[in-house]
Design a protein around this motif. Sequence first.
Motif, PDB file in Angstrom:
ATOM      1  N   GLY A 168     -21.014  -4.601  -0.941  1.00 41.57           N
ATOM      2  CA  GLY A 168     -20.997  -6.052  -1.021  1.00 41.57           C
ATOM      3  C   GLY A 168     -19.615  -6.655  -1.115  1.00 41.57           C
ATOM      4  O   GLY A 168     -19.480  -7.883  -1.177  1.00 41.57           O
ATOM      5  N   VAL A 169     -18.567  -5.825  -1.094  1.00 42.50           N
ATOM      6  CA  VAL A 169     -17.194  -6.317  -1.203  1.00 42.50           C
ATOM      7  C   VAL A 169     -16.523  -6.177   0.155  1.00 42.50           C
ATOM      8  O   VAL A 169     -16.499  -5.076   0.731  1.00 42.50           O
ATOM      9  CB  VAL A 169     -16.402  -5.524  -2.265  1.00 42.50           C
ATOM     10  CG1 VAL A 169     -14.961  -6.018  -2.334  1.00 42.50           C
ATOM     11  CG2 VAL A 169     -17.075  -5.654  -3.620  1.00 42.50           C
ATOM     12  N   PRO A 170     -15.948  -7.249   0.711  1.00 40.74           N
ATOM     13  CA  PRO A 170     -15.224  -7.133   1.979  1.00 40.74           C
ATOM     14  C   PRO A 170     -13.920  -6.373   1.789  1.00 40.74           C
ATOM     15  O   PRO A 170     -13.117  -6.702   0.909  1.00 40.74           O
ATOM     16  CB  PRO A 170     -14.986  -8.592   2.380  1.00 40.74           C
ATOM     17  CG  PRO A 170     -15.052  -9.362   1.107  1.00 40.74           C
ATOM     18  CD  PRO A 170     -16.011  -8.642   0.226  1.00 40.74           C
ATOM     19  N   THR A 171     -13.694  -5.351   2.610  1.00 43.54           N
ATOM     20  CA  THR A 171     -12.526  -4.489   2.440  1.00 43.54           C
ATOM     21  C   THR A 171     -11.901  -4.168   3.786  1.00 43.54           C
ATOM     22  O   THR A 171     -12.551  -4.209   4.839  1.00 43.54           O
ATOM     23  CB  THR A 171     -12.895  -3.171   1.737  1.00 43.54           C
ATOM     24  OG1 THR A 171     -13.960  -2.531   2.456  1.00 43.54           O
ATOM     25  CG2 THR A 171     -13.333  -3.412   0.305  1.00 43.54           C
ATOM     26  N   LEU A 172     -10.629  -3.808   3.735  1.00 47.83           N
ATOM     27  CA  LEU A 172      -9.868  -3.332   4.886  1.00 47.83           C
ATOM     28  C   LEU A 172      -9.363  -1.929   4.591  1.00 47.83           C
ATOM     29  O   LEU A 172      -9.081  -1.583   3.439  1.00 47.83           O
ATOM     30  CB  LEU A 172      -8.670  -4.246   5.167  1.00 47.83           C
ATOM     31  CG  LEU A 172      -8.943  -5.689   5.589  1.00 47.83           C
ATOM     32  CD1 LEU A 172      -7.629  -6.446   5.637  1.00 47.83           C
ATOM     33  CD2 LEU A 172      -9.632  -5.740   6.932  1.00 47.83           C
ATOM     34  N   ARG A 173      -9.228  -1.142   5.653  1.00 45.81           N
ATOM     35  CA  ARG A 173      -8.614   0.179   5.527  1.00 45.81           C
ATOM     36  C   ARG A 173      -7.209   0.093   6.090  1.00 45.81           C
ATOM     37  O   ARG A 173      -7.006  -0.135   7.289  1.00 45.81           O
ATOM     38  CB  ARG A 173      -9.433   1.220   6.304  1.00 45.81           C
ATOM     39  CG  ARG A 173      -8.944   2.660   6.128  1.00 45.81           C
ATOM     40  CD  ARG A 173      -9.213   3.159   4.726  1.00 45.81           C
ATOM     41  NE  ARG A 173      -8.863   4.575   4.583  1.00 45.81           N
ATOM     42  CZ  ARG A 173      -9.021   5.273   3.465  1.00 45.81           C
ATOM     43  NH1 ARG A 173      -9.523   4.675   2.384  1.00 45.81           N
ATOM     44  NH2 ARG A 173      -8.684   6.547   3.408  1.00 45.81           N
ATOM     45  N   LEU A 174      -6.202   0.252   5.186  1.00 49.46           N
ATOM     46  CA  LEU A 174      -4.815   0.082   5.596  1.00 49.46           C
ATOM     47  C   LEU A 174      -4.010   1.333   5.275  1.00 49.46           C
ATOM     48  O   LEU A 174      -4.231   1.980   4.236  1.00 49.46           O
ATOM     49  CB  LEU A 174      -4.178  -1.123   4.891  1.00 49.46           C
ATOM     50  CG  LEU A 174      -4.794  -2.495   5.196  1.00 49.46           C
ATOM     51  CD1 LEU A 174      -4.069  -3.565   4.402  1.00 49.46           C
ATOM     52  CD2 LEU A 174      -4.742  -2.794   6.683  1.00 49.46           C
ATOM     53  N   ALA A 175      -3.078   1.659   6.158  1.00 47.91           N
ATOM     54  CA  ALA A 175      -2.154   2.762   5.918  1.00 47.91           C
ATOM     55  C   ALA A 175      -1.039   2.290   4.992  1.00 47.91           C
ATOM     56  O   ALA A 175      -0.950   1.119   4.612  1.00 47.91           O
ATOM     57  CB  ALA A 175      -1.593   3.273   7.245  1.00 47.91           C
ATOM     58  N   ALA A 176      -0.156   3.210   4.632  1.00 50.33           N
ATOM     59  CA  ALA A 176       0.936   2.876   3.723  1.00 50.33           C
ATOM     60  C   ALA A 176       1.869   1.856   4.375  1.00 50.33           C
ATOM     61  O   ALA A 176       2.162   1.921   5.572  1.00 50.33           O
ATOM     62  CB  ALA A 176       1.716   4.134   3.349  1.00 50.33           C
ATOM     63  N   GLY A 177       2.311   0.885   3.587  1.00 53.67           N
ATOM     64  CA  GLY A 177       3.206  -0.148   4.088  1.00 53.67           C
ATOM     65  C   GLY A 177       3.010  -1.467   3.380  1.00 53.67           C
ATOM     66  O   GLY A 177       2.203  -1.590   2.444  1.00 53.67           O
ATOM     67  N   ASP A 178       3.737  -2.502   3.826  1.00 56.08           N
ATOM     68  CA  ASP A 178       3.625  -3.859   3.293  1.00 56.08           C
ATOM     69  C   ASP A 178       2.997  -4.743   4.362  1.00 56.08           C
ATOM     70  O   ASP A 178       3.428  -4.730   5.530  1.00 56.08           O
ATOM     71  CB  ASP A 178       5.000  -4.400   2.897  1.00 56.08           C
ATOM     72  CG  ASP A 178       5.617  -3.618   1.754  1.00 56.08           C
ATOM     73  OD1 ASP A 178       4.920  -3.437   0.739  1.00 56.08           O
ATOM     74  OD2 ASP A 178       6.782  -3.188   1.866  1.00 56.08           O
ATOM     75  N   TYR A 179       1.983  -5.545   3.940  1.00 54.10           N
ATOM     76  CA  TYR A 179       1.205  -6.327   4.898  1.00 54.10           C
ATOM     77  C   TYR A 179       1.015  -7.750   4.386  1.00 54.10           C
ATOM     78  O   TYR A 179       1.106  -8.011   3.170  1.00 54.10           O
ATOM     79  CB  TYR A 179      -0.184  -5.693   5.127  1.00 54.10           C
ATOM     80  CG  TYR A 179      -0.136  -4.266   5.627  1.00 54.10           C
ATOM     81  CD1 TYR A 179      -0.025  -3.991   6.982  1.00 54.10           C
ATOM     82  CD2 TYR A 179      -0.222  -3.199   4.733  1.00 54.10           C
ATOM     83  CE1 TYR A 179      -0.001  -2.675   7.442  1.00 54.10           C
ATOM     84  CE2 TYR A 179      -0.190  -1.887   5.177  1.00 54.10           C
ATOM     85  CZ  TYR A 179      -0.076  -1.631   6.539  1.00 54.10           C
ATOM     86  OH  TYR A 179      -0.050  -0.340   6.988  1.00 54.10           O
ATOM     87  N   VAL A 201       0.864  -1.183   0.000  1.00 52.42           N
ATOM     88  CA  VAL A 201       0.000   0.000   0.000  1.00 52.42           C
ATOM     89  C   VAL A 201       0.898   1.230   0.000  1.00 52.42           C
ATOM     90  O   VAL A 201       1.746   1.391   0.898  1.00 52.42           O
ATOM     91  CB  VAL A 201      -0.934   0.012   1.228  1.00 52.42           C
ATOM     92  CG1 VAL A 201      -1.861   1.224   1.174  1.00 52.42           C
ATOM     93  CG2 VAL A 201      -1.750  -1.280   1.289  1.00 52.42           C
ATOM     94  N   GLU A 202       0.733   2.090  -1.003  1.00 52.42           N
ATOM     95  CA  GLU A 202       1.559   3.296  -1.116  1.00 52.42           C
ATOM     96  C   GLU A 202       0.995   4.471  -0.329  1.00 52.42           C
ATOM     97  O   GLU A 202       1.729   5.368   0.065  1.00 52.42           O
ATOM     98  CB  GLU A 202       1.720   3.681  -2.593  1.00 52.42           C
ATOM     99  CG  GLU A 202       2.465   2.639  -3.405  1.00 52.42           C
ATOM    100  CD  GLU A 202       2.674   3.080  -4.839  1.00 52.42           C
ATOM    101  OE1 GLU A 202       2.115   4.126  -5.223  1.00 52.42           O
ATOM    102  OE2 GLU A 202       3.392   2.378  -5.583  1.00 52.42           O
ATOM    103  N   ALA A 203      -0.325   4.509  -0.138  1.00 52.05           N
ATOM    104  CA  ALA A 203      -0.983   5.544   0.667  1.00 52.05           C
ATOM    105  C   ALA A 203      -2.243   4.928   1.264  1.00 52.05           C
ATOM    106  O   ALA A 203      -2.777   3.945   0.739  1.00 52.05           O
ATOM    107  CB  ALA A 203      -1.316   6.773  -0.172  1.00 52.05           C
ATOM    108  N   GLU A 204      -2.722   5.473   2.347  1.00 54.02           N
ATOM    109  CA  GLU A 204      -3.870   4.904   3.046  1.00 54.02           C
ATOM    110  C   GLU A 204      -5.030   4.699   2.074  1.00 54.02           C
ATOM    111  O   GLU A 204      -5.477   5.638   1.412  1.00 54.02           O
ATOM    112  CB  GLU A 204      -4.299   5.815   4.190  1.00 54.02           C
ATOM    113  CG  GLU A 204      -5.397   5.215   5.045  1.00 54.02           C
ATOM    114  CD  GLU A 204      -5.735   6.086   6.240  1.00 54.02           C
ATOM    115  OE1 GLU A 204      -6.672   5.731   6.995  1.00 54.02           O
ATOM    116  OE2 GLU A 204      -5.076   7.138   6.422  1.00 54.02           O
ATOM    117  N   SER A 205      -5.511   3.443   1.985  1.00 51.92           N
ATOM    118  CA  SER A 205      -6.503   3.093   0.967  1.00 51.92           C
ATOM    119  C   SER A 205      -7.341   1.918   1.451  1.00 51.92           C
ATOM    120  O   SER A 205      -7.045   1.273   2.468  1.00 51.92           O
ATOM    121  CB  SER A 205      -5.823   2.724  -0.361  1.00 51.92           C
ATOM    122  OG  SER A 205      -4.977   3.754  -0.812  1.00 51.92           O
TER     123      SER A 205
END
Length: 484
Positions: free
Chosen positions: A116-127, A83-87
Amino acid sequence: MRRAAWWLCGLAMAWAGVASAAAPSIPSALQDWQAWVLHGHEQQTCALLSSPSGDSGHQCVWPTQLSLAAGKDGAQFKLGVHVEAESWVALPGNRDAWPQAVQVDGKPAVVLDRNGVPTLRLAAGDYVVQGGMHWDERPARLQMPASIALVDLTVDGKPIAQPERNDDWITLGPGAAQQRQADALSLRVFRKLADGMPPTLATVIQLHVAGSAREQLLGPVLPQGFVATSLDGDLPARMDPDGRLRVQLRPGDWTLTLDARGTATLAKLHFTPPPAPWPQQEIWSYADAPALRATRVSGAQPIDPGQANVPSDWRNLPAYVMAKGSSLDVEQRVRGRSDSGDRLRLHEGLWLDFDGSGVIADSRISGTLLDADRLDVTAPWTLSYAHAGAADEALLVTHGAKPGTTGVELRSHDIDLHAGLRLPGHGGAQSATGGWQQTFDDVNAVLHLPYGYRLLGAPGADRSPDSWVARWNLLDLFIAAVIA
């Protein structure tokens, strides 16, 4: 103070937008303001996948490989993501098969429903995202985000070498209807070089992919002197800092479009094909900028755009074959004109000698000539005489700059020329333009043959109704075949 803040915001945002395309350094006076300006607009620093007016915008989420193990009672998945920026990060599954016990780097995470789509809110980084799904009966297929191209699928403990995917769905099985085939990749590359300030280069990459889903490095994809500005296409892709294109492939036919700008005025471009699987030749189209200058292109081999399957939007432009070692020379002829270039028409009469020892041509050329100051005829044709204008003023015939050429100097861009040409020796197969070196918008030629001669054919002409070949139709061929 507020006006100054907005001015700094706009200036820093402009630098941030340029940084995502050409990656220049931020001026030292603005570096302290970067975090403040980008607050709430962090996605401006991500890769731009299409033109600024497109719908795709900036892409900040780059999934890597997904490992999915499906069984009778449920499934377990593991996904790496950059993730390059919070998305928002989309996960496999839907409301009928919702991810449960999801963890991000080993810590519990909250999965939200977005349309209807399961999503996560992640900050910039590798996960590393892990989770599972439960069902009473295993579904025939599972919803899968299109951004995830690399899938390692296991069903009931058996690995599926080539999972079957259809749009946003993946089949939880081997896909019996899918034919197994080895990994293969073929490319076709078309480019449109447009003169301007700055010059631009549009690259269309057509990919035919067979076999399994995989990641492929292509390139460097741009010639020297060009900087990428946008990337759009049907597959997840990104530009690496070294100029190579990283694409996540899956079986099918796909198209990627890469736009770039030049860093200098067009003069001479050399073509060196990148390593395989990049093709060893490309098709380039050229669009001039008559509002800025009149140019002439040489060096590369011309080709018919229709036969080369050039994209339909570029069919009206001249096309050239660029092979290893080829170069495209852009020569400036006139600067600052708003005209659209040469517009010449040729009306010609051709007479074959009675003994077949030569051909005499009577040429009438009219129109506008902007890119040159003379008209030349190449050997074996020779220019016998030339008259210009309504007054039928005689012109001096001289040798051209190239060996074996003869022609006349012109003082006006508006052409009304009457000339006589001679071709010694037997006529044979010759061009209807009579050896003229210019390109004509319209050519109308009439061939006069003495008794005892007949025209077999005129290949390349729009029509030749009196030739022997043109008089044959399908019925004649059918009857001749039956008799034979």
